[in-house]
Design a protein around this motif. Structure first.
Motif, PDB file in Angstrom:
ATOM      1  N   GLU A   1      -4.658  -0.500  -7.978  1.00  0.00           N
ATOM      2  CA  GLU A   1      -5.374  -0.345  -6.708  1.00  0.00           C
ATOM      3  C   GLU A   1      -6.394  -1.461  -6.523  1.00  0.00           C
ATOM      4  OE1 GLU A   1      -7.238   3.452  -6.400  1.00  0.00           O
ATOM      5  OE2 GLU A   1      -8.657   2.797  -4.849  1.00  0.00           O
TER       6      GLU A   1
ATOM      7  N   PRO B   1      -2.373   3.827  -8.438  1.00  0.00           N
ATOM      8  CA  PRO B   1      -3.825   3.781  -8.680  1.00  0.00           C
ATOM      9  C   PRO B   1      -4.221   2.823  -9.796  1.00  0.00           C
ATOM     10  CG  PRO B   1      -3.111   6.041  -8.330  1.00  0.00           C
ATOM     11  CD  PRO B   1      -1.861   5.218  -8.437  1.00  0.00           C
TER      12      PRO B   1
ATOM     13  N   THR C   1      -4.878   6.145   2.310  1.00  0.00           N
ATOM     14  CA  THR C   1      -4.016   5.070   1.831  1.00  0.00           C
ATOM     15  C   THR C   1      -4.615   4.381   0.614  1.00  0.00           C
ATOM     16  OG1 THR C   1      -3.285   4.667   4.110  1.00  0.00           O
ATOM     17  CG2 THR C   1      -2.813   2.943   2.490  1.00  0.00           C
ATOM     18  N   VAL C   2      -3.764   4.075  -0.354  1.00  0.00           N
ATOM     19  CA  VAL C   2      -4.146   3.294  -1.528  1.00  0.00           C
ATOM     20  C   VAL C   2      -3.535   1.908  -1.389  1.00  0.00           C
ATOM     21  CG1 VAL C   2      -3.949   3.072  -4.028  1.00  0.00           C
ATOM     22  CG2 VAL C   2      -4.303   5.324  -3.003  1.00  0.00           C
ATOM     23  N   TYR C   3      -4.376   0.879  -1.308  1.00  0.00           N
ATOM     24  CA  TYR C   3      -3.902  -0.497  -1.205  1.00  0.00           C
ATOM     25  C   TYR C   3      -3.807  -1.083  -2.617  1.00  0.00           C
ATOM     26  CZ  TYR C   3      -4.804  -0.003   3.754  1.00  0.00           C
ATOM     27  OH  TYR C   3      -4.760   0.431   5.045  1.00  0.00           O
TER      28      TYR C   3
ATOM     29  N   ARG D   1      -8.176  -1.354  -3.229  1.00  0.00           N
ATOM     30  CA  ARG D   1      -9.116  -0.611  -2.385  1.00  0.00           C
ATOM     31  C   ARG D   1      -8.370   0.586  -1.825  1.00  0.00           C
ATOM     32  NH1 ARG D   1      -8.542  -1.594   3.244  1.00  0.00           N
ATOM     33  NH2 ARG D   1      -6.986  -3.218   3.703  1.00  0.00           N
ATOM     34  N   ARG D   2      -9.113   1.503  -1.188  1.00  0.00           N
ATOM     35  CA  ARG D   2      -8.448   2.645  -0.573  1.00  0.00           C
ATOM     36  C   ARG D   2      -9.247   3.167   0.612  1.00  0.00           C
ATOM     37  NH1 ARG D   2      -7.755   7.726  -4.308  1.00  0.00           N
ATOM     38  NH2 ARG D   2      -7.001   6.177  -5.813  1.00  0.00           N
TER      39      ARG D   2
ATOM     40  N   ALA E   1       0.860  -1.183   0.000  1.00  0.00           N
ATOM     41  CA  ALA E   1       0.000   0.000   0.000  1.00  0.00           C
ATOM     42  C   ALA E   1       0.892   1.227   0.000  1.00  0.00           C
ATOM     43  CB  ALA E   1      -0.927   0.003   1.215  1.00  0.00           C
TER      44      ALA E   1
ATOM     45  N   GLU F   1       0.685   5.558   1.242  1.00  0.00           N
ATOM     46  CA  GLU F   1      -0.079   6.626   1.870  1.00  0.00           C
ATOM     47  C   GLU F   1       0.134   7.949   1.145  1.00  0.00           C
ATOM     48  OE1 GLU F   1       0.595   4.663   6.331  1.00  0.00           O
ATOM     49  OE2 GLU F   1       1.230   6.729   5.900  1.00  0.00           O
TER      50      GLU F   1
END
Length: 507
Positions: free
Chosen positions: A443, A440, A450-452, A445-446, A385, A387
């Motif tokens: 990606e 992104p 934070t972008v996971y 989820r987010r 992830a 941030e």
């Protein structure tokens, strides 16, 4: 078989933490495939279709993923045929034609199929854990010994064809799979140690060799036909005419070599890794020359050497490669190993690799026979992830969440990643811009901050060590972690393990 069956199986495998359930689901799918569907299905599940990358970018895929079909109708052979069309469409007007082909395929796919196809096309399938599950599933579905399936997959470099042979051929045919000049095999991997002396003490008599700051290559030659592939088995022959010329000059007819290639400056010292990778990834020849250095040979003129000890392979390599051999010495003396390590560093290299002199070549596996040693603790980890930054980094993805591979399944399922720390140190403005654009795209989820992401991006991290920690599930945290570089030449399954990092506690 409908593509929907692959999507359903992938969802079932992802939804459970039970390896047995994962294997059962994949084995059930394999049993239901027609013979000509097996290799296609496995390739799609792993995100490695037989056509390879078909030149479709993220923007093209995102633009096509519009209104979805309500009922599944696409078969896996339909997908294979469409990928073949995409891979062979070229010339004037090809861009528009490829766009139309992709739009037609996506319009016939359901929403879940669109997501699956997007990940296949972009090379963003999570394959680390799934490949191990599929290997076990092939053995289960075919009722063949797992050792036979694994060896065939390693030596063929193709789990799809291994699955087809296991499920439709005889046990003798599966066991007969061996080295074939021109067919890439999975490379042997190295464990990690904190010092050259510790590595020699662990292996006994060993070849202590320079660890070059280059890119891994495997070279196959049959007569004048030379093929060069990456550590991920991608064919890059046309990009490395320098390597082809060196291998063609060797006194052999058939050979398979393992080594590295890197750019050198006017004094013969290695250029920065980024220069090597820039030249390594170029489709057209550039002024920078990439020199090959070989450290192993797997086959020479009809003789397989995989199961021969390293001492035998070294003798053959010296005979055929000569000045293109990676420097090193054979020793059982820890002091000598430390001297060689110091010489490697003085020559501008990364460190050394210590290799047990009596060990065979373990294709596709990481074991204790090869141990890499670097002067500082640098490890290849996976981004989990990222941030969003603050201050001057507002609007940029900054702080990385880092994971180590849990190869043994000690903290979850084998092949998953265990978080071991965070860092924003070492990130240049260029890297910040790159990861803000890149993450992104992958990606999953987010949250607000934070972008996971899919765990597929390998980053080389320097650390001062590890410390015990209850904050992360692996029981350790990185000390003073900083980014050295992204490793686009490595797969997530090639990352360093949580077990390797935990071993630092003892040192």
């Amino acid at each position: 078989m409908l593509l929907e069956a692959l999507v359903t199986t992938t969802d079932a495998v992802t939804a459970t933490r039970s390896r047995l359930t994962k294997v059962d689901a994949a084995a059930d799918l394999l049993r239901r495939l027609e013979p000509d569907e097996i290799a296609i299905a496995v390739g799609l599940l792993l995100g490695r279709p037989r056509q390879g990358r078909v030149g479709v970018g993220w923007r093209s895929v995102a633009a096509m993923a519009g209104e979805a079909a309500t009922e599944p109708s696409i078969t896996i052979t339909d997908v294979d045929a469409e990928l073949e069309r995409l891979s062979t469409t070229a010339g004037a007007g090809s861009a528009a034609e490829r766009t139309a082909q992709l739009a037609d395929l996506m319009s016939r796919a359901t929403a879940s199929e669109q997501d699956f196809l997007s990940r296949v096309l972009l090379g963003e399938m999570r394959t680390g854990a799934l490949e191990g599950v599929l290997t076990d599933a092939v053995a289960r579905a075919s009722e063949r010994p797992i050792a036979s399936v694994r060896r065939a997959a390693m030596l063929s470099g193709d789990l799809g064809e291994t699955a087809r042979l296991a499920l439709t051929g005889s046990a003798e045919q599966l066991d007969a799979v061996g080295l074939v000049v021109g067919r890439p095999v999975l490379p042997m991997l190295a464990a990690t140690a904190s010092s050259a002396s510790a590595a020699v003490e662990a292996t006994g008599t060993a070849s202590v060799e320079y660890k070059l700051d280059g890119a891994r290559i495997q070279v196959h030659r049959s007569g004048d036909d030379v093929r060069v592939v990456t550590r991920n088995l991608a064919d890059i022959t046309r990009r490395l005419p320098d390597v082809v010329d060196v291998v063609r000059a060797m006194p052999v007819h058939d050979v398979i070599l393992d080594g590295e290639t890197l750019a050198l400056d006017e004094e013969g010292a290695p250029r920065p890794f980024q220069e090597t990778m820039s030249r390594f990834g170029a489709d057209a020849a550039r002024e920078t020359v990439l020199h090959p250095w070989f450290f192993d040979v797997l086959h020479v003129d009809g003789r397989d050497l995989l199961d021969e000890p390293l001492s035998t392979r070294m003798a053959e390599l010296e005979r055929i490669a000569g000045s293109s051999r990676i420097p090193g010495e054979v020793t059982d003396d820890p002091a000598v190993a430390e001297r060689i390590a110091a010489e490697a560093l003085a020559a501008g290299q990364e460190g050394v690799v210590v290799k047990a002199i009596d060990a065979p070549y373990a294709a596709g596996r990481r074991g204790s026979s090869w141990i890499k040693v670097k002067p500082v603790h640098t490890y290849d980890l996976v981004v989990l992830a990222c941030e969003w930054g603050s201050g001057r980094r507002t609007g940029l993805l900054s702080n990385l969440h880092l994971g180590a591979l849990d190869a043994a399944g000690e903290f979850g399922e084998p092949g998953e990643f265990v978080m071991v720390g965070k860092t924003f140190k070492g990130l240049t403005d260029e890297l910040l811009r790159w990861q803000t654009a890149r993450f992104p795209e992958i990606e999953v989820r987010r949250t607000a901050g934070t972008v996971y992401v899919e765990p597929i991006t390998v980053v080389e991290i320097a650390i001062d060590g590890v410390q015990r920690s209850t904050r992360y599930p692996g029981g350790i945290a990185l000390r003073f972690a900083r980014v050295k570089r992204y490793r686009e030449d490595k797969r997530a399954e090639d990352a360093d393990t949580i077990q390797t990092l935990r071993a630092l506690l003892k040192s």
